[in-house]
Design a protein around this motif. Structure first.
Motif, short mmCIF file in Angstrom:
data_model
loop_
_atom_site.label_atom_id
_atom_site.label_comp_id
_atom_site.label_asym_id
_atom_site.label_seq_id
_atom_site.Cartn_x
_atom_site.Cartn_y
_atom_site.Cartn_z
N ASN A 1 -10.69 23.18 8.91
CA ASN A 1 -9.63 22.36 8.34
C ASN A 1 -10.20 21.00 7.90
O ASN A 1 -9.87 20.50 6.82
N ARG B 1 -18.02 18.20 13.71
CA ARG B 1 -17.41 18.90 14.85
C ARG B 1 -16.73 17.90 15.80
O ARG B 1 -15.62 18.14 16.28
N LYS C 1 -12.74 17.83 16.61
CA LYS C 1 -12.26 17.96 17.99
C LYS C 1 -11.38 16.77 18.37
O LYS C 1 -10.30 16.94 18.91
N SER D 1 -9.14 22.03 13.40
CA SER D 1 -10.32 22.90 13.37
C SER D 1 -11.38 22.29 12.46
O SER D 1 -11.07 21.51 11.55
#
Length: 188
Positions: free
Chosen positions: A42, A30, A34, A39
């Protein structure tokens, strides 16, 4: 470079930045997504889990180090072929990293920490070093009679130097001078 390759390079460069800033323990998929402005799904399309991301990152990092060294050596030999000592001194100056805050030192430490806990990553690191040794042997063979012996001496020393350089009682310049003496003995 096509769009996919650009995106992969961006993801891997972002992962390297996070690893050097925060370490592997704090890195998450994550966080990478970010920071890379993509995403999570992705990112997972390219690397389904953190393990695959680490393996790709290590391979990408090692390849970029090899390219960087190749370019530096190309510049060294462009005008004229240097003598053996000049060449080896320049290579050692590039390889002996002596800064605890160095991006390369931090990545080196993270890679070995990760590889010690992950068999797949350990195999990727070992495969890289085998390729790296062969590449170095071919490079050193232009200047030395016993390139396998020289590389067998250089690689472990250079890697270890990144860890202990700040506690040994000699300067980088003195270490290079000592290594050149040892190499001249090994290369007879």
């Amino acid at each position: 470079m096509d769009k996919k390759e650009e995106r992969l390079n961006h993801i891997l460069s972002t992962t390297i930045a996070i690893l050097t800033e925060q370490g592997a323990e704090k890195l998450s998929m994550r966080m990478v997504a970010k920071r890379a402005n993509i995403s999570l799904s992705n990112l997972q399309y390219y690397y389904r889990d953190k393990n695959l991301l680490f393996i790709a990152t290590v391979e990408f990092y090692f390849e970029s180090c090899k390219k960087e060294l190749t370019e530096a050596i190309k510049l060294l030999t462009e005008d004229s072929l240097p003598d053996k000592n000049t060449f080896l001194k320049k290579v050692l100056s590039m390889l002996l990293i002596n800064s605890k805050s160095s991006h390369q030192t931090l990545m080196f430490q993270e890679i070995w920490t990760l590889a010690s806990r992950n068999k797949e990553l350990q195999h990727a690191v070992e495969a890289y070093y085998k390729t790296y040794c062969l590449w170095m042997i071919n490079l050193v063979a232009k200047f030395c009679c016993k390139p396998e012996d020289i590389v067998s001496f250089l690689i472990p020393f250079v890697e270890g130097y990144t860890i202990v350089h700040n506690v040994i009682p000699s300067t980088k310049e003195n270490v290079i001078a000592m290594m050149l003496k040892v190499i001249s003995i090994l290369d007879k």
